[in-house]
Motif scaffolding. Sequence first.
Motif: not given
Length: 411
Positions: A37-44, A47-48, A232-234, A354-359
């Motif tokens: 998850p950190l890698y995905i965030r770091d490449v731009g 949250k969704y 596991s995601t958040f 789905a819950l990433g959208f709510f986040a």
Amino acid sequence: MKIFSTLEPATRRNLLVLFATGLLFWSSLAALLPTLPLYIRDVGGTKYQVGVVIGAFAVGLLLFRPWLGRLADRRGRRIVLLLGLAAVAIAPLGYLMTQSIPLLIAIRAFHGLSIAAFTTAYSTLVVDLSPPSNRGEVIGYMSLVNPIGVAVGPAMGGFVQAWLGYTPLFLLSAGLGFAGLVSGLWIQAPMLIGPMMADTTKGAFWRLLFSPRLRTPTLAMLLVGLAFGVLSTFVPLFIQEAGVNLNAGLFYTAAAVAGFSVRLLTGRASDRYGRGRFITLGLLLYALTMLLLWSAHSVTAFLLAGLLEGAGTGIFLPLIVALVADRSEAHERGRVFSLCVGGFDLGIAIAGPALGFFAEYIGYRGIFGLASGLAFLSVLVFITQCNKTLPHSLEFALGDGSDQYALPQGD
């Protein structure tokens, strides 16, 4: 672990090699739990997008699990096991080669093939090799590969990423996967009895979903899968957002320690006292985990939540496998396990996007509140629907009642 001394030498050897293979598989997979998850965030990624990429893992699970279940019953468990090991070895190299969100979604979906194949084949092989009278005990011991791998993998992955960066992290994960593939080549699966007589058509697979013996375990797995998908995601991102000074890998390590401890006891106890009460306890612990995370503000609270989550998972998942094994014939176990665990997969698939959208609107803390409600719902579903009637369900889930759906186990 006296049960292993009573087994035939060939069976004991197969279980030991299978155990080593499982350790390598879960260590490879879990090394990416606190870091991807950190890698995905770091490449731009937003949250969704983090939720979509991580959730794409379950898309691969859902696409491949039905086919893999039929393949395990028709062609044997070993080929499905090796497919899963090959996928877990290759996928980390894919993450290493791209920073494109669409490509990461595709690679993550391919990564899902690994767990779809491995967990179906591993669970089925363990049951095939276990004496029916000690099934819960053997499943409990053999399921230790998960907490041990999830104890070692995230801690390793978290520290490698922090000290050396993402490239060594992905190479580590791939290397563990390739070692597992080599180990898996030494496994000799038992011969299937009458697999060609089994109805392995697609229609037969999905008709199993509506069977009363499998419907409630599958629904419980779906609801727990939704909560696990949030977890596991958040969790790594939530820990950072909460300003808590904690390596997210240690959360998963705490969960693994608790999961290891309970599995040493509950499998054998379920053979003697029944599966129901222990499954109910596992679900309750999982619900309490989500409730605690919803209110967590300190290192202690996060680590305690990790311990509760590990204990809940360590009780619930192996005993659901044992329960489903009690309710199925040998020639259909691949399909039955892939269907029931498919409920877990679907929950993960829905939870990420789905819950990433709510986040985006209620924050990470808010989605853990939602997850706690889903987990408590799973408790209610199980204790009221797990057997043929409500009184039998309550008796089985909370006391000494027998399982009305269990089949004679002579294989």
